[in-house]
Design an enzyme around this catalytic site. Structure first.
Site, PDB file in Angstrom:
ATOM      1  N   HIS A 275      12.700  -2.025 -41.515  1.00  0.00           N
ATOM      2  CA  HIS A 275      11.810  -2.890 -42.306  1.00  0.00           C
ATOM      3  C   HIS A 275      10.391  -2.724 -41.760  1.00  0.00           C
ATOM      4  O   HIS A 275      10.197  -2.726 -40.547  1.00  0.00           O
ATOM      5  CB  HIS A 275      12.279  -4.344 -42.185  1.00  0.00           C
ATOM      6  CG  HIS A 275      11.469  -5.275 -43.025  1.00  0.00           C
ATOM      7  ND1 HIS A 275      11.624  -5.370 -44.388  1.00  0.00           N
ATOM      8  CD2 HIS A 275      10.458  -6.128 -42.707  1.00  0.00           C
ATOM      9  CE1 HIS A 275      10.767  -6.249 -44.872  1.00  0.00           C
ATOM     10  NE2 HIS A 275      10.041  -6.726 -43.863  1.00  0.00           N
TER      11      HIS A 275
ATOM     12  N   LEU B  56      22.828  -5.316 -50.788  1.00  0.00           N
ATOM     13  CA  LEU B  56      24.267  -5.042 -50.687  1.00  0.00           C
ATOM     14  C   LEU B  56      25.030  -6.351 -50.475  1.00  0.00           C
ATOM     15  O   LEU B  56      24.556  -7.248 -49.775  1.00  0.00           O
ATOM     16  CB  LEU B  56      24.522  -4.062 -49.543  1.00  0.00           C
ATOM     17  CG  LEU B  56      23.886  -2.675 -49.774  1.00  0.00           C
ATOM     18  CD1 LEU B  56      23.823  -1.877 -48.481  1.00  0.00           C
ATOM     19  CD2 LEU B  56      24.654  -1.900 -50.848  1.00  0.00           C
TER      20      LEU B  56
HETATM   21  C1  GRF Z   1       9.720   2.155 -45.272  1.00  0.00           C
HETATM   22  O1  GRF Z   1       8.481   1.539 -45.136  1.00  0.00           O
HETATM   23  C2  GRF Z   1      10.824   1.291 -44.737  1.00  0.00           C
HETATM   24  O2  GRF Z   1      10.415   0.483 -43.683  1.00  0.00           O
HETATM   25  C3  GRF Z   1      11.183   0.448 -45.926  1.00  0.00           C
HETATM   26  O3  GRF Z   1      11.030   1.285 -47.035  1.00  0.00           O
HETATM   27  C4  GRF Z   1      10.111   2.325 -46.731  1.00  0.00           C
HETATM   28  C5  GRF Z   1      10.798   3.622 -47.006  1.00  0.00           C
HETATM   29  O4  GRF Z   1       9.925   4.717 -46.908  1.00  0.00           O
HETATM   30  N1  GRF Z   1      12.496  -0.132 -45.788  1.00  0.00           N
HETATM   31  P1  GRF Z   1      10.515   6.194 -46.955  1.00  0.00           P
HETATM   32  O5  GRF Z   1      11.284   6.325 -48.261  1.00  0.00           O
HETATM   33  O6  GRF Z   1      11.385   6.370 -45.765  1.00  0.00           O
HETATM   34  O7  GRF Z   1       9.325   7.098 -46.945  1.00  0.00           O
END
Ligand code: GRF
Length: 220
Positions: free
Chosen positions: A112, A96
């Protein structure tokens, strides 16, 4: 109790974090409500999850927008139309702009799957993160909820949880161990925010104690 915090979730994929937030709001553990889910991927499972829970779900497909500005304007319009107070990025795979993140400064979060500031930044997503952790020989990994700024994965850290890296781990095994913590940590961060306990001063976050308590708070 006053009106619950209105949360909008942006997701591009599976939506397991979205589900964890919806579930925690539904049980009352988090004094918030997911009022909108937006995905840039029309086939994202996150959209199905939202609809299955009766949460409005819309597609804003970046490929159908002529410019990034147009894409972000469409996101903003949808978020404003649903009076979203907190934006949660949950596996949202678009970077973004500074203009967008500034418009939501202090009320846009991301999760993250590593312990930032390590193993983050542009190109560090999905399995790549866990591959990099394993290649580094780090003994622990984890997840981080942070405020979003124009620097990818670089915003002020709100909460972290750690997990061990185990002998013989594969990226998938490590990812699954981290995901368990993500599903606990993200709802916790939303709860703290909804309770007004996340104070942002410049680039540092302080977690305030619960109302009526004088004890310092440990997170998580
Ligand atoms: C997670 O591992 C999150 O930390 C990262 O992307 C992934 C998303 O997984 N930013 P989900 O779509 O919530 O299952």
């Amino acid at each position: 109790m006053g009106e619950r915090l209105r949360v909008g979730v942006l997701a591009s994929g599976t939506g397991s974090n979205l589900q964890a937030i919806i579930d925690a709001c539904r049980t009352g553990a988090v004094p918030a409500e997911v009022v909108l889910v937006i995905s840039n991927v029309p086939t994202a499972q996150a959209l199905e999850r939202a609809r299955a829970c009766g949460v409005p779900a819309v597609v804003v497909d970046h490929r159908a927008c002529p410019t990034r500005d147009a894409f972000e304007s469409a996101l903003r319009e949808a978020l404003d139309a649903h009076r979203v107070e907190l934006v949660c990025l949950a596996g949202f795979l678009r970077i973004l702009s500074a203009r967008f993140t500034a418009a939501f400064a202090g009320r846009i979060m991301n999760i993250h799957p590593a312990l930032l500031p390590a193993f983050g930044g542009k190109g560090m997503y999905g399995e790549r993160v866990h591959q990099a952790v394993l290649a580094s020989g780090a003994r622990r990994s984890g997840c981080t909820v942070h405020f979003v700024t124009e620097v990818p994965d670089g915003g002020p850290i709100i909460a972290q949880a750690s997990v061990p890296v185990e002998e013989g781990d594969t990226p998938a095994r490590l990812a699954a161990r981290v995901a368990q913590q993500e599903h606990r940590l993200y709802p916790l961060a939303v709860r703290l925010f909804a309770e007004g306990r996340v104070r942002l001063d410049g680039d540092r976050v302080t977690i305030l104690p619960p109302a009526g308590s004088r004890l310092p708070t440990e997170v998580p």
